[in-house]
Design a protein around this motif. Structure first.
Motif, PDB file in Angstrom:
ATOM      1  N   VAL A   1      -4.314   1.253 -12.888  1.00 20.06           N
ATOM      2  CA  VAL A   1      -2.976   1.308 -13.497  1.00 20.06           C
ATOM      3  C   VAL A   1      -1.920   1.588 -12.435  1.00 20.06           C
ATOM      4  N   MET A   2      -2.227   2.559 -11.574  1.00 24.05           N
ATOM      5  CA  MET A   2      -1.241   2.936 -10.554  1.00 24.05           C
ATOM      6  C   MET A   2      -0.995   1.820  -9.558  1.00 24.05           C
ATOM      7  N   SER A   3      -2.053   1.185  -9.152  1.00 18.79           N
ATOM      8  CA  SER A   3      -1.885   0.166  -8.103  1.00 18.79           C
ATOM      9  C   SER A   3      -1.331  -1.131  -8.686  1.00 18.79           C
ATOM     10  N   ARG A   4      -1.840  -1.519  -9.843  1.00 17.78           N
ATOM     11  CA  ARG A   4      -1.451  -2.822 -10.377  1.00 17.78           C
ATOM     12  C   ARG A   4      -0.155  -2.770 -11.176  1.00 17.78           C
ATOM     13  N   PHE A   5      -0.081  -1.795 -12.071  1.00 18.83           N
ATOM     14  CA  PHE A   5       1.068  -1.781 -12.982  1.00 18.83           C
ATOM     15  C   PHE A   5       2.268  -1.003 -12.436  1.00 18.83           C
ATOM     16  N   LEU A   6       1.972  -0.023 -11.627  1.00 20.51           N
ATOM     17  CA  LEU A   6       3.078   0.768 -11.086  1.00 20.51           C
ATOM     18  C   LEU A   6       3.422   0.378  -9.656  1.00 20.51           C
ATOM     19  N   GLY A   7       2.651  -0.515  -9.084  1.00 19.42           N
ATOM     20  CA  GLY A   7       2.960  -1.031  -7.740  1.00 19.42           C
ATOM     21  C   GLY A   7       2.801  -0.007  -6.643  1.00 19.42           C
ATOM     22  N   MET A   8       1.941   0.950  -6.841  1.00 21.10           N
ATOM     23  CA  MET A   8       1.759   1.984  -5.817  1.00 21.10           C
ATOM     24  C   MET A   8       0.730   1.559  -4.797  1.00 21.10           C
ATOM     25  N   LYS A   9       0.953   1.987  -3.570  1.00 24.00           N
ATOM     26  CA  LYS A   9       0.006   1.709  -2.490  1.00 24.00           C
ATOM     27  C   LYS A   9      -1.203   2.652  -2.637  1.00 24.00           C
ATOM     28  N   TYR A  10      -2.297   2.211  -2.033  1.00 23.34           N
ATOM     29  CA  TYR A  10      -3.507   3.033  -2.140  1.00 23.34           C
ATOM     30  C   TYR A  10      -3.334   4.413  -1.493  1.00 23.34           C
ATOM     31  N   ASP A  11      -2.582   4.456  -0.384  1.00 24.97           N
ATOM     32  CA  ASP A  11      -2.405   5.756   0.264  1.00 24.97           C
ATOM     33  C   ASP A  11      -1.558   6.700  -0.592  1.00 24.97           C
ATOM     34  N   GLU A  12      -0.625   6.141  -1.350  1.00 23.99           N
ATOM     35  CA  GLU A  12       0.172   6.980  -2.263  1.00 23.99           C
ATOM     36  C   GLU A  12      -0.701   7.527  -3.395  1.00 23.99           C
ATOM     37  N   ILE A  13      -1.535   6.656  -3.916  1.00 24.20           N
ATOM     38  CA  ILE A  13      -2.439   7.101  -4.994  1.00 24.20           C
ATOM     39  C   ILE A  13      -3.385   8.184  -4.474  1.00 24.20           C
ATOM     40  N   ALA A  14      -3.807   7.979  -3.227  1.00 30.35           N
ATOM     41  CA  ALA A  14      -4.708   8.971  -2.618  1.00 30.35           C
ATOM     42  C   ALA A  14      -4.003  10.320  -2.483  1.00 30.35           C
ATOM     43  N   GLU A  15      -2.734  10.248  -2.136  1.00 25.05           N
ATOM     44  CA  GLU A  15      -1.985  11.506  -1.984  1.00 25.05           C
ATOM     45  C   GLU A  15      -1.813  12.217  -3.326  1.00 25.05           C
ATOM     46  N   ILE A  16      -1.541  11.442  -4.370  1.00 26.30           N
ATOM     47  CA  ILE A  16      -1.387  12.043  -5.705  1.00 26.30           C
ATOM     48  C   ILE A  16      -2.702  12.664  -6.165  1.00 26.30           C
ATOM     49  N   ASN A  17      -3.798  12.012  -5.851  1.00 25.69           N
ATOM     50  CA  ASN A  17      -5.104  12.480  -6.318  1.00 25.69           C
ATOM     51  C   ASN A  17      -5.802  13.429  -5.339  1.00 25.69           C
ATOM     52  N   ASN A  18      -5.160  13.682  -4.223  1.00 27.72           N
ATOM     53  CA  ASN A  18      -5.735  14.590  -3.209  1.00 27.72           C
ATOM     54  C   ASN A  18      -7.117  14.127  -2.745  1.00 27.72           C
ATOM     55  N   CYS A  19      -7.210  12.877  -2.412  1.00 29.80           N
ATOM     56  CA  CYS A  19      -8.481  12.376  -1.887  1.00 29.80           C
ATOM     57  C   CYS A  19      -8.191  11.327  -0.804  1.00 29.80           C
ATOM     58  N   SER A  20      -9.229  10.806  -0.188  1.00 27.86           N
ATOM     59  CA  SER A  20      -9.018   9.862   0.917  1.00 27.86           C
ATOM     60  C   SER A  20      -8.678   8.469   0.363  1.00 27.86           C
ATOM     61  N   VAL A  21      -8.075   7.655   1.245  1.00 30.18           N
ATOM     62  CA  VAL A  21      -7.703   6.292   0.856  1.00 30.18           C
ATOM     63  C   VAL A  21      -8.959   5.463   0.590  1.00 30.18           C
ATOM     64  N   GLY A  22     -10.010   5.726   1.336  1.00 29.54           N
ATOM     65  CA  GLY A  22     -11.268   4.992   1.164  1.00 29.54           C
ATOM     66  C   GLY A  22     -11.827   5.180  -0.239  1.00 29.54           C
ATOM     67  N   VAL A  23     -11.763   6.395  -0.739  1.00 28.48           N
ATOM     68  CA  VAL A  23     -12.260   6.676  -2.098  1.00 28.48           C
ATOM     69  C   VAL A  23     -11.452   5.886  -3.120  1.00 28.48           C
TER      70      VAL A  23
END
Lengths: 171, 297
Positions: A129-151
């Motif tokens: 949802v975050m990446s596709r519908f909200l247009g967020m980058k993976y590194d931003e999602i990683a920051e929100i979720n407190n995990c690595s970009v790879g995960v």
């Protein structure tokens, strides 16, 4: 003006700027909650209201220099998490007469896609949802979720792959 | 390449975030594994499909209405900058007004209150009568021993070289009779009456003391000293004259006793006057009556 400078104005009690931020983010947040709440429009709108209520109420907690988008989605995620916990309690209360929601094959592509999304594990669905519908980058999602970009990338792959399998089964 | 790395590359490829270097690596994988390429294409198709899903349900207008109502409430609850400045200024004004009121109350109280009593300190020198009897003869002798003109001029001119006689003694006793100490005055009375030859001047001084001395002890001493001389006409005259001027009942009674004892007939008019006086003590009146009767008998 950038989102961050607008938020700084809001922090200094210039609340008119909050209306600009609302206009910029209401649609994305609404979509975020729509996918989280399985297209429950009323519930999603209520969640958007809660996000902006917290943005204004806790405006003094915003730190200058922080990415506003990450901050606001963190708030949205917390709201969704609280809502999810309440939902779990309600589901437990109604478990005795709730019918199992089985994945059924339907011919309509959109409905099939929604069903597939609904059945995804929460972690995967959220990344999608975050990446596709909200247009967020993976590194931003990683920051929100407190995990690595790879995960996050792995979760994204598995979410899309699950949808692909579901969709191409129908096809 | 590990499966996890491939998955991450496919995730980037699907979302369109893949870097050119990674794209080359992935294309190499596609060449080696056509199934992977097919999988990637299907994933991209699904990605595009769910993107279209986002536009499915539009928002309602009530969300905007609720948001702006909430924003308006928050604005009302939040004091504006101007209001804060006014509040700060008001606080300052209150503080200044409080301080001004305190100062005004202090100054007003200081000038409208009861005036502080003005205390003036004065040094009062009391000229006491000499307690020692001057020795003119010795002074004369001193003048002789130190014939310095200045000292003779300073001490001798007012004094006349007289012999040590009763006049000098009497004047010394008169000074002593005006001493501030009652004991000294009693001593002077004893000395004055002890000589035997009481002059008119001495009698006049004693009468004056008997009339004006504040101490009843001194006055009684005078009366006691005059008792042996009470038969003398001049002494009786002094005593009779004092009857009308004496306010002390004790002294008055003693004088009456003295006059009755001496059977002074000149005192009868004064005694009758005392009888007529309503303020006279009844005991004294009886005494006077008995005395007059004894005179007549």
């Amino acid at each position: 003006m950038t989102d961050e400078s607008l938020m700084l104005c809001v922090k200094k009690n210039d609340l008119d700027k909050a209306a600009i931020l609302y206009e910029r983010y209401k649609k994305k947040l609404y979509q975020f909650f729509m996918y989280k709440n399985y297209n429950d429009q009323e519930k999603s709108e209520d969640c958007v209201q809660q996000v902006f209520y917290r943005v204004i109420k806790y405006r003094q907690s915003y730190t200058e220099g922080n990415n506003f988008r990450i901050w606001v989605y963190s708030i949205a995620k917390n709201i969704q998490y609280q809502d999810f916990k309440e939902q779990v309690k309600m589901d437990a209360a109604h478990a005795s007469y709730q019918t199992d929601e089985a994945y059924t094959l339907v011919n309509d592509e959109h409905q099939a896609m929604l069903q597939a999304l609904k059945l995804l594990p929460e972690q995967y669905r959220e990344v999608l949802v975050m990446s596709r519908f909200l247009g967020m980058k993976y590194d931003e999602i990683a920051e929100i979720n407190n995990c690595s970009v790879g995960v996050i990338k792995t979760r994204a792959f598995r979410a899309i792959n699950s949808l692909r399998e579901a969709y191409f089964k129908i096809a | 390449m590990k499966r996890e790395e491939t998955e991450r590359l496919l995730a980037d490829y699907t979302s369109g975030e893949i870097a050119p270097a990674d794209m080359q690596v992935l294309e190499a994988c596609f060449v080696q594994d056509p199934a992977l390429k097919k999988e990637a294409e299907e994933m991209r198709a699904v990605w595009n499909m769910i993107g279209n899903e986002a536009e499915s349900k539009p928002m309602s207008d009530t969300m905007d209405t609720q948001f702006f109502a909430m924003l308006q409430n928050e604005k009302l609850a939040t004091p504006s900058k101007t209001a804060k400045v006014v509040q700060i200024n008001t606080n300052w004004l209150k503080a200044v007004a409080a301080v001004a009121a305190c100062i005004l109350a202090f100054v007003g109280g200081r000038f409208t209150g009861m005036p502080a009593p003005v205390v003036e300190y004065k040094t009062v020198y009391v000229k006491q009568p000499a307690t020692t009897i001057p020795q003119p003869i010795q002074q004369v002798q001193v003048v002789k021993q130190q014939p310095t003109p200045e000292k003779v001029v300073a001490k001798a001119p007012q004094q006349q070289p007289v012999k040590k006689d009763s006049v000098i003694d009497n004047s010394a006793l008169a000074l002593e009779l005006r001493s501030v100490y009652a004991s000294e005055r009693i001593g002077a009375v004893m000395k004055m009456t002890g000589k035997g030859n009481l002059t008119d001047a001495d009698l006049r001084r004693l009468g004056l003391a008997l009339r004006e001395d504040p101490s009843p002890n001194v006055r009684l001493t005078i009366l006691d000293a005059l008792r042996p001389l009470a038969s003398r006409a001049n002494v009786q005259a002094v005593l009779i004259s004092l009857l009308s001027h004496q306010n002390d009942e004790l002294i008055k009674s003693s004088i009456v006793d003295l006059l009755i004892d001496t059977k002074s007939r000149q005192a009868i008019p004064q005694m009758i006057a005392l009888l007529d006086d309503k303020t006279t003590n009844p005991g004294m009146q009886n005494k006077i009556k008995a005395g007059i009767e004894s005179f007549l008998n």
